[in-house]
Design a protein around this motif. Structure first.
Motif, PDB file in Angstrom:
ATOM      1  N   ILE A   1      65.058 -17.560 -35.753  1.00 48.49           N
ATOM      2  CA  ILE A   1      63.651 -17.878 -35.999  1.00 48.49           C
ATOM      3  C   ILE A   1      62.718 -17.038 -35.130  1.00 48.49           C
ATOM      4  CG2 ILE A   1      61.973 -19.772 -36.080  1.00 48.49           C
ATOM      5  CD1 ILE A   1      64.563 -21.628 -35.801  1.00 48.49           C
ATOM      6  N   GLU A   2      61.644 -16.589 -35.758  1.00 53.31           N
ATOM      7  CA  GLU A   2      60.571 -15.904 -35.037  1.00 53.31           C
ATOM      8  C   GLU A   2      59.288 -16.699 -35.244  1.00 53.31           C
ATOM      9  OE1 GLU A   2      60.080 -11.445 -35.151  1.00 53.31           O
ATOM     10  OE2 GLU A   2      58.277 -11.987 -36.277  1.00 53.31           O
ATOM     11  N   TYR A   3      58.508 -16.853 -34.179  1.00 51.27           N
ATOM     12  CA  TYR A   3      57.224 -17.538 -34.369  1.00 51.27           C
ATOM     13  C   TYR A   3      56.179 -17.092 -33.359  1.00 51.27           C
ATOM     14  CZ  TYR A   3      59.436 -20.814 -30.992  1.00 51.27           C
ATOM     15  OH  TYR A   3      60.097 -21.387 -29.923  1.00 51.27           O
ATOM     16  N   ASP A   4      54.935 -17.226 -33.778  1.00 50.05           N
ATOM     17  CA  ASP A   4      53.765 -16.993 -32.951  1.00 50.05           C
ATOM     18  C   ASP A   4      53.371 -18.361 -32.401  1.00 50.05           C
ATOM     19  OD1 ASP A   4      51.156 -16.766 -31.984  1.00 50.05           O
ATOM     20  OD2 ASP A   4      50.481 -15.441 -33.586  1.00 50.05           O
ATOM     21  N   GLY A   5      53.504 -18.536 -31.090  1.00 54.37           N
ATOM     22  CA  GLY A   5      53.281 -19.853 -30.501  1.00 54.37           C
ATOM     23  C   GLY A   5      51.836 -20.227 -30.232  1.00 54.37           C
ATOM     24  N   THR A   6      50.898 -19.357 -30.606  1.00 52.57           N
ATOM     25  CA  THR A   6      49.494 -19.553 -30.245  1.00 52.57           C
ATOM     26  C   THR A   6      48.949 -20.917 -30.637  1.00 52.57           C
ATOM     27  OG1 THR A   6      49.097 -17.174 -30.458  1.00 52.57           O
ATOM     28  CG2 THR A   6      47.166 -18.601 -30.459  1.00 52.57           C
ATOM     29  N   HIS A   7      49.228 -21.333 -31.850  1.00 55.28           N
ATOM     30  CA  HIS A   7      48.632 -22.571 -32.362  1.00 55.28           C
ATOM     31  C   HIS A   7      49.622 -23.728 -32.417  1.00 55.28           C
ATOM     32  CE1 HIS A   7      45.036 -20.323 -33.196  1.00 55.28           C
ATOM     33  NE2 HIS A   7      45.703 -19.467 -33.946  1.00 55.28           N
ATOM     34  N   PHE A   8      50.658 -23.652 -31.597  1.00 51.68           N
ATOM     35  CA  PHE A   8      51.636 -24.741 -31.521  1.00 51.68           C
ATOM     36  C   PHE A   8      51.569 -25.422 -30.158  1.00 51.68           C
ATOM     37  CE2 PHE A   8      53.646 -22.107 -34.834  1.00 51.68           C
ATOM     38  CZ  PHE A   8      53.855 -23.087 -35.799  1.00 51.68           C
ATOM     39  N   CYS A   9      51.924 -26.697 -30.126  1.00 55.51           N
ATOM     40  CA  CYS A   9      52.028 -27.448 -28.872  1.00 55.51           C
ATOM     41  C   CYS A   9      53.408 -27.251 -28.242  1.00 55.51           C
ATOM     42  CB  CYS A   9      51.778 -28.934 -29.125  1.00 55.51           C
ATOM     43  SG  CYS A   9      50.107 -29.278 -29.655  1.00 55.51           S
ATOM     44  N   GLY A  10      54.160 -26.314 -28.773  1.00 53.02           N
ATOM     45  CA  GLY A  10      55.502 -26.030 -28.283  1.00 53.02           C
ATOM     46  C   GLY A  10      56.522 -26.152 -29.391  1.00 53.02           C
ATOM     47  N   TRP A  11      57.795 -26.013 -29.024  1.00 50.59           N
ATOM     48  CA  TRP A  11      58.884 -26.109 -29.997  1.00 50.59           C
ATOM     49  C   TRP A  11      59.147 -27.549 -30.398  1.00 50.59           C
ATOM     50  CZ3 TRP A  11      62.301 -23.906 -33.254  1.00 50.59           C
ATOM     51  CH2 TRP A  11      63.409 -24.681 -33.633  1.00 50.59           C
ATOM     52  N   GLN A  12      59.291 -28.430 -29.422  1.00 55.72           N
ATOM     53  CA  GLN A  12      59.829 -29.772 -29.657  1.00 55.72           C
ATOM     54  C   GLN A  12      58.836 -30.690 -30.364  1.00 55.72           C
ATOM     55  OE1 GLN A  12      60.974 -31.873 -26.107  1.00 55.72           O
ATOM     56  NE2 GLN A  12      62.460 -33.124 -27.190  1.00 55.72           N
ATOM     57  N   ARG A  13      59.363 -31.413 -31.360  1.00 54.81           N
ATOM     58  CA  ARG A  13      58.553 -32.377 -32.099  1.00 54.81           C
ATOM     59  C   ARG A  13      57.921 -33.390 -31.139  1.00 54.81           C
ATOM     60  NH1 ARG A  13      58.332 -35.125 -37.299  1.00 54.81           N
ATOM     61  NH2 ARG A  13      59.794 -33.653 -38.280  1.00 54.81           N
ATOM     62  N   GLN A  14      56.648 -33.699 -31.366  1.00 55.27           N
ATOM     63  CA  GLN A  14      55.918 -34.636 -30.526  1.00 55.27           C
ATOM     64  C   GLN A  14      55.206 -35.668 -31.403  1.00 55.27           C
ATOM     65  OE1 GLN A  14      53.248 -32.435 -27.953  1.00 55.27           O
ATOM     66  NE2 GLN A  14      54.785 -30.850 -27.563  1.00 55.27           N
TER      67      GLN A  14
END
Length: 244
Positions: free
Chosen positions: A8-21
């Motif tokens: 997997i590749e991702y741009d983390g800019t607009h995420f609160c991280g990897w783990q489901r919250q």
């Protein structure tokens, strides 16, 4: 029931991280939602590691077990047709049912990117740490070699880390410079909470002349967080590869 590993590749800019919250957009949740649409049943995926808000990935891996009938080479196409544009499945492979993306990992490679220029770049603001002061690359490279080997890195762990054992082994730490971009590549058998970002922040202090390269050995041995440099910003960090 099949066992599948995803690259997997991702741009983390607009995420609160990897783990489901409970609240906030996460990479894990987006992929699980896409898988549920493809498989028609809920699926839980296991990532090789957690990345924080704003951190990117070039080679994150995840695994899951499911009754999926899609041919393995078509899984990336199926998921990418559903996933948002800031996540892409680069590959999929069928693995042994005992495989777990986190527990099977032998190590990880991280890349930290610094934009070293007197003037900021709007295009790089989410993808590199902007440092306007001149940095001495030679001193940063020299300091990097003191991190190699097996050490207790508790002085390079942010508060909030819950591990009991802070001993880790770094196999590689290289510092490169090309056209205002400094890249720090670190490879090891494991990393503590914010360890790479603290190493990067410490190397920046070395580059500024605030820490002598030879002092790194003593800073590591002390185990005192305050003697190391600041935690570099999240947007410069990339999970480059998970090693199996």
């Amino acid at each position: 029931m099949r066992s599948i590993k995803l690259l997997i590749e991702y741009d983390g800019t607009h995420f609160c991280g990897w783990q489901r919250q409970v609240e906030g957009r996460t990479v894990q949740e987006e992929i699980e939602k896409a898988l549920e649409k493809v498989i028609k049943e809920p699926v839980k995926i296991h990532g090789a590691g957690r990345t924080d808000a704003g951190v990117h990935a070039l080679g994150q891996t995840a695994s899951f077990h499911a009754n999926i009938t899609v041919p393995v080479d078509k899984i990336p196409i199926a998921l990418n047709s559903i996933l948002p544009e800031d996540i892409s499945i680069l590959g999929a492979s069928e693995v042994d049912e005992s495989f777990h993306a986190r527990y099977a990992a032998k190590g990880k490679k991280y890349i930290y990117q610094i934009y070293n220029s007197p003037l900021r770049s709007p295009l790089l603001r989410n993808y590199a740490y902007f440092v306007p002061q001149p940095l001495d690359i030679g001193k940063m490279q020299e300091a990097g070699q003191y991190f190699l080997g097996t050490h207790d890195f508790k002085g390079f762990m942010a508060s909030g880390g819950s591990v009991q054992d802070s001993i880790r082994t770094l196999y590689k730490l290289d510092v490169y410079f090309h056209e205002k971009i400094i890249k720090i590549e670190v490879e090891g058998n494991g990393f503590l909470y914010n360890m790479v970002r603290i190493i990067a922040g410490t190397l920046v202090e070395v580059g500024k002349g605030k820490i002598d390269p030879k002092d790194i050995k003593q800073i590591i041995a002390s185990g005192i967080r305050d003697l190391a440099g600041p935690t570099a910003p999240a947007q410069g960090l990339y999970l480059g590869e998970v090693i199996y």
